[in-house]
Design a protein around this motif. Structure first.
Motif, PDB file in Angstrom:
ATOM      1  N   MET A  36       0.753  -1.160  -0.055  1.00 16.36           N
ATOM      2  CA  MET A  36       0.135  -0.041   0.055  1.00 16.36           C
ATOM      3  C   MET A  36       0.857   1.324  -0.040  1.00 16.36           C
ATOM      4  SD  MET A  36      -3.160  -0.819   2.516  1.00 16.36           S
ATOM      5  CE  MET A  36      -4.081  -2.099   2.339  1.00 16.36           C
ATOM      6  N   SER A  37       1.892   1.317  -0.538  1.00 22.20           N
ATOM      7  CA  SER A  37       2.901   2.502  -0.660  1.00 22.20           C
ATOM      8  C   SER A  37       2.469   3.339  -1.564  1.00 22.20           C
ATOM      9  CB  SER A  37       4.394   1.951  -0.821  1.00 22.20           C
ATOM     10  OG  SER A  37       4.583   1.371  -2.056  1.00 22.20           O
ATOM     11  N   SER A  38       1.626   3.023  -2.585  1.00 17.82           N
ATOM     12  CA  SER A  38       1.024   4.048  -3.538  1.00 17.82           C
ATOM     13  C   SER A  38      -0.343   3.889  -3.534  1.00 17.82           C
ATOM     14  CB  SER A  38       1.621   3.931  -4.860  1.00 17.82           C
ATOM     15  OG  SER A  38       1.261   2.893  -5.362  1.00 17.82           O
ATOM     16  N   LEU A  39      -1.166   5.000  -4.199  1.00 20.68           N
ATOM     17  CA  LEU A  39      -2.504   5.189  -4.254  1.00 20.68           C
ATOM     18  C   LEU A  39      -2.835   3.852  -5.132  1.00 20.68           C
ATOM     19  CD1 LEU A  39      -5.126   6.397  -3.465  1.00 20.68           C
ATOM     20  CD2 LEU A  39      -4.694   7.539  -5.501  1.00 20.68           C
ATOM     21  N   GLU A  40      -2.348   3.499  -6.226  1.00 13.26           N
ATOM     22  CA  GLU A  40      -2.572   2.415  -6.938  1.00 13.26           C
ATOM     23  C   GLU A  40      -2.517   0.927  -6.262  1.00 13.26           C
ATOM     24  OE1 GLU A  40      -1.492   0.191 -11.023  1.00 13.26           O
ATOM     25  OE2 GLU A  40      -0.579   2.219 -10.804  1.00 13.26           O
ATOM     26  N   GLY A  41      -1.407   0.873  -5.546  1.00 15.56           N
ATOM     27  CA  GLY A  41      -1.187  -0.321  -4.873  1.00 15.56           C
ATOM     28  C   GLY A  41      -2.270  -0.499  -3.595  1.00 15.56           C
ATOM     29  N   THR A  42      -2.802   0.455  -2.998  1.00 15.96           N
ATOM     30  CA  THR A  42      -3.583   0.480  -2.016  1.00 15.96           C
ATOM     31  C   THR A  42      -5.046   0.163  -2.393  1.00 15.96           C
ATOM     32  OG1 THR A  42      -2.480   2.441  -0.749  1.00 15.96           O
ATOM     33  CG2 THR A  42      -4.895   1.776  -0.113  1.00 15.96           C
ATOM     34  N   TRP A  43      -5.479   0.859  -3.807  1.00 12.43           N
ATOM     35  CA  TRP A  43      -6.740   0.329  -4.392  1.00 12.43           C
ATOM     36  C   TRP A  43      -6.610  -1.017  -4.829  1.00 12.43           C
ATOM     37  CZ3 TRP A  43     -11.140   2.524  -4.542  1.00 12.43           C
ATOM     38  CH2 TRP A  43     -12.281   1.910  -5.430  1.00 12.43           C
ATOM     39  N   THR A  44      -5.539  -1.566  -5.341  1.00 13.17           N
ATOM     40  CA  THR A  44      -5.303  -2.797  -5.603  1.00 13.17           C
ATOM     41  C   THR A  44      -5.702  -3.887  -4.589  1.00 13.17           C
ATOM     42  OG1 THR A  44      -3.984  -2.345  -7.549  1.00 13.17           O
ATOM     43  CG2 THR A  44      -4.058  -4.670  -6.767  1.00 13.17           C
TER      44      THR A  44
END
Length: 134
Positions: A53-61
C-alpha cells in the motif's frame, strides 16, 4: 457556519476516521475512532498487503482485490459511523449538556465566566456589565 463546520468534519471522517472529531476539537473521540480504525486495518491486512500500500494504486489494488467483503464492510462501517457521529456532533444534535449558567452564542457550550472568549470555539465575547441596583 455550524453547518459548514459539521459537513467538513463529516467529510474528513470519511477520509480517515477521527480527523473530523479533531476538527470539532473533540480529542478523546478523535483518538478513539482513529485507534479503532487503525486496529481494524492491522487486523484486516497482512504485513505484505500493508507493504504493497505504498502508493495509491497499490492501496486500491489491495483493498479491492485482496481483501474479503467482510473486511471492506467493517472498514466502511467504521468510517460511515464516524462521519455520522461527527456530523451530528458538529450540528449540536447530540452530546450537549443542559448546564446552568451562560453558554457560548456560537457553539452553545458552557462558558468560563473568567475568560473574555469561549475556550471551546475561541469566539470573542463582549464583557457583560453587572446590573447596578441603587
Amino acid at each position: 457556519m455550524t453547518l459548514v463546520r459539521a459537513l467538513v468534519a463529516a467529510a474528513c471522517s470519511l477520509l480517515f476516521p477521527g480527523v473530523g472529531h479533531a476538527v470539532l476539537r473533540e480529542w478523546v473521540r478523535a483518538l478513539f475512532f482513529s485507534g479503532l480504525f487503525v486496529t481494524a486495518i492491522a487486523l484486516s491486512f497482512s504485513a505484505d498487503q500493508l507493504a504493497a500500500m505504498s502508493s495509491l494504486e497499490g492501496t486500491w489494488t489491495v483493498v479491492t482485490e485482496e481483501t474479503s467483503a467482510v473486511d471492506r464492510f467493517v472498514l466502511a462501517s467504521i468510517a460511515l459511523f464516524t462521519a455520522t457521529d461527527a456530523l451530528f456532533r458538529g450540528l449540536g444534535a447530540i452530546g450537549r449538556d443542559d448546564t446552568e449558567g451562560p453558554t457560548c452564542p456560537h457553539c452553545g457550550r458552557p462558558l468560563d465566566t473568567d475568560l473574555e472568549f469561549c475556550h471551546w470555539c475561541t469566539t470573542r465575547l463582549e464583557a457583560v456589565e453587572p446590573d447596578s441596583t441603587s
